[in-house]
Scaffold this active site. Structure first.
Site, PDB file in Angstrom:
ATOM      1  N   GLU A  46       0.831  -1.200   0.000  1.00  0.00           N
ATOM      2  CA  GLU A  46       0.000   0.000   0.000  1.00  0.00           C
ATOM      3  C   GLU A  46       0.874   1.263   0.000  1.00  0.00           C
ATOM      4  OE1 GLU A  46      -3.619   1.431   2.997  1.00  0.00           O
ATOM      5  OE2 GLU A  46      -2.103   0.008   3.674  1.00  0.00           O
ATOM      6  N   LYS A 115      -9.133   2.193  -1.721  1.00  0.00           N
ATOM      7  CA  LYS A 115      -9.393   1.551  -0.432  1.00  0.00           C
ATOM      8  C   LYS A 115     -10.786   1.937   0.054  1.00  0.00           C
ATOM      9  CE  LYS A 115      -6.931   0.879   3.977  1.00  0.00           C
ATOM     10  NZ  LYS A 115      -5.681   1.254   4.683  1.00  0.00           N
ATOM     11  N   CYS A 171      -5.315  -3.441   2.590  1.00  0.00           N
ATOM     12  CA  CYS A 171      -5.039  -3.502   4.027  1.00  0.00           C
ATOM     13  C   CYS A 171      -6.278  -3.668   4.900  1.00  0.00           C
ATOM     14  CB  CYS A 171      -4.243  -2.261   4.439  1.00  0.00           C
ATOM     15  SG  CYS A 171      -3.404  -2.485   6.037  1.00  0.00           S
TER      16      CYS A 171
END
Length: 658
Positions: A46, A115, A171
């Site tokens: 990320e 995300k 994540c």
């Protein structure tokens, strides 16, 4: 990529915080290394182009501009890379800043995946900078000329290998109750990549590993998890570069922490799709997803993943012990219920001194203990015939006596000779009639004794014999309850060994160990110098090979060619390829030809993921043609063309660094 395999990589570059140009060079170098290993899906952490730990610097326009410029240069480099590459960076779109995974292929930025779940708790403060992903796919302008789709609901599908479908999450997305990867998998994605920056605290690595492993199993997918490591700021937290590759609940590769160690493995997409097809509760709905094709060359994938030569037997002693205990419980509780239901006064079992009958006898003893019944009600019958040796006879008798069961001995020679006279068979001709007459005589006696003693006949044949049809139809093929019916031969050995280790009785332990050391044989042909002359594995092939073939064919749905390839890796140094091919052809021929025996099997408990009961796992016509399997198996040893290896990297590499 042939036969469904595709190599993947999870990489952690040693970045400099807030230095996109430096990080670009490091990322390109890592792509170069991964490509040299023929990785086709390459995943970075990320925000790796800027570094995850930039904090308020993410609000600086110059950093955002430099990170996009670095992205375009990395994308340019992928012109000479036969791979799909995922890198992380911050991108501003329509007044919001997004934490995205950029997807690169053949020199272009194909799409951005933002995300969804933005953590703003404890040590995380992403909500200060980043917005959550938009609900729909939107256009994202990276430059004046370049506009790419941005959204979470995007599937990347390989044009030449359309069964490969990839989706991404980032994540925290994995750590929430309803991860985007669930939606991705339900839309058809069988590979999920996760660009992460998970910091390290005590005990977090185990939980992280369980998350990745569990998600890959729940979704029946391959999961690539690439996490930030050394190079990130250590102002308040430390990142360990914990990279993980998992497939359907199994960890294929895991990096050392605090080492920025790359990890590689291969996904078997064919197997993933096969498992999904079998699970008819895995419903796929493509609605709302954008599909984006990408190009990869179809070539041979060198396998680095472990190919287990004994797929039915856990390699670790602790797991093997647990498995043995569990299987013995399944077998004995299954038999316990059957005895209770039928009100059987006795259990009748033929004891030869071989592995299978020994295991069936031990299971019967355990079932009687669970019922609180006297072992004397186990009628253990030894039936010496033309091929019985002193070794197996003595072991059978000792085993029965030491457990306190009732020993009944019936020599079958005279009865079989009468039968030979009845049908006009010459006893000197040791053909299939000579052998099967003995097996059927034994079963006849067991059935009649069961009637006489108010009991039931306990079957002894195992899964491997059923797969090969190595049983006499209406002989040892038949019983009233087959306790070993789904236990493969390779596992039978470990079950008997486990039982022996649990015993305090040294004489009994010695007998069981000698049973384990005795060659597998039906003992239907006369001995030679008092020793077993008829060894099963000399006739039909090694059981460890056949169990491997059985697992790969029934559990995985593999073709002969793929089974052969995996067997050569699994048994490298143990069997030559010619021998593997020979016994694989034998397995296929016998498996199809002997289905009629499996179509009328007696009841018996399923203990593992592979079974051949016609009422459960294997509904197969007895008269199916096996031509396509046979034809492929007959050409296994033909030389295949060598696949060309990508070799122009070293020639064209350096021009992309300037």
């Amino acid at each position: 990529m042939k036969q469904g395999f595709i190599k993947v990589a999870a990489l952690t570059p040693k970045v400099k915080v807030a230095d996109p140009q430096y990080n670009k060079q490091v990322i390109i170098e890592e792509i170069k290394k991964a490509a040299s290993k023929n990785a086709k899906i390459i995943v970075f952490p990320e925000l790796c182009i800027t570094g995850y730990s930039c904090s308020d610097l993410f609000l600086q326009q110059i950093l955002l501009e430099e990170s996009v410029q670095a992205l375009l240069e990395i994308a340019k480099f992928t012109e000479v890379v036969d791979a799909l590459v995922f890198v992380g960076l911050p991108v501003a779109v329509d007044g919001n800043l997004y934490n995205v995974a950029a997807v690169l292929s053949k020199g272009t930025v194909m799409a951005l995946v933002p995300k969804t779940n933005i953590p703003t708790y404890n040590e995380f403060y992403e909500g200060r900078y980043f917005a959550s992903a938009p609900k729909n796919v939107v256009p994202a302008r990276l430059t004046q000329e370049l506009v790419v789709p941005m959204g979470t609901d995007i599937l990347f599908q390989c044009a030449k290998m359309p069964e490969v479908k990839i989706a991404a999450e980032l994540c925290e997305d994995l750590w929430v109750p309803n991860p985007p990867s669930i939606r991705h998998a339900m839309a058809g994605a069988n590979i999920i990549v996760n660009l992460s920056a998970s910091n390290e605290i005590t005990g977090k690595d185990g939980y992280r590993l369980d998350l990745v492993k569990g998600q890959s199993g729940r979704l029946i997918c391959g999961y690539v998890y690439a996490s930030a490591g050394e190079g990130e700021s250590t102002q308040d937290v430390v990142y360990s570069g914990h990279n993980i590759i998992a497939e359907n609940g199994r960890i294929l590769a895991e990096s050392k922490r605090f080492a920025n160690e790359p990890v590689y493995s291969e996904f078997d997409v064919q197997l993933l799709n096969e498992n999904r097809r079998r699970m008819n509760t895995f419903a796929v709905c493509h609605e709302g997803y954008m599909g984006i094709p990408f190009q990869l060359d179809v070539c041979e994938t060198t396998l680095s993943r472990f190919i287990d030569p004994a797929p039915f037997v856990p390699s670790k002693e602790e797991l093997r012990t647990k498995r043995c205990e569990e299987i013995l419980n399944i077998q004995s509780y299954g038999l316990k219920k059957r005895i209770e239901h039928t009100n059987a006064k006795t259990a009748v079992i033929g004891i030869s001194g071989g592995l299978d009958s020994t295991l069936a006898f031990l299971v019967t003893v355990k079932a009687f203990d669970l019922l609180g019944k006297d072992h004397k009600d186990i009628i253990a019958v030894t039936m010496p015939g033309f091929g019985t040796t002193d070794r197996t006879y003595d072991n059978a008798c000792t085993l029965i006596r030491r457990f306190g069961a009732t020993l009944q001995e019936i020599n079958i020679k005279n009865a079989v000779r009468v039968h030979f006279d009845d049908i006009g068979h010459d006893e000197s001709i040791h053909d299939v009639t000579y052998e099967n007459a003995q097996a059927r005589q034994r079963t006849l006696l067991l059935m009649d004794i069961a009637n006489q003693k108010g009991g039931m006949v306990i079957g002894t044949g195992d899964l491997s014999e059923l797969a090969l049809g190595w049983a006499t139809y209406n002989g040892d093929h038949m019983s009233m309850y087959g306790v070993n019916a789904s236990v493969p031969k390779t596992l039978v050995r470990h079950l008997v060994s486990y039982y022996a280790e649990m015993l305090d009785d040294k004489e009994l332990q010695t007998v069981l160990l000698d049973v384990l050391d005795t060659p597998v044989s039906p003992e239907l042909l006369p001995p030679e110098d008092g020793k077993i002359s008829q060894k099963t594995e000399d006739l039909v092939g090694p059981y460890e090979l056949h169990d491997f073939f059985l697992y790969q064919m029934l559990r995985c749905g593999y073709s002969p060619k793929k089974i052969f390839r995996l067997a050569r890796i699994a048994f490298d140094g143990q069997y030559e390829k010619e021998e593997i091919a020979k016994w694989l052809q034998t397995f296929i021929r016998r498996f199809f030809a002997q289905q009629f025996k499996r179509s009328c099997l007696p009841d018996g408990p399923k203990v593992g993921s592979v079974a051949v009961s016609p009422r459960g796992d294997l509904r197969m016509p007895s008269d199916a043609s096996y031509n396509i399997w046979r034809n492929e198996a007959e050409h296994l040893l033909e030389e295949e063309k060598e696949e060309s290896v990508l070799d122009f990297f070293d020639k064209n590499w350096t021009q992309f660094f300037n």
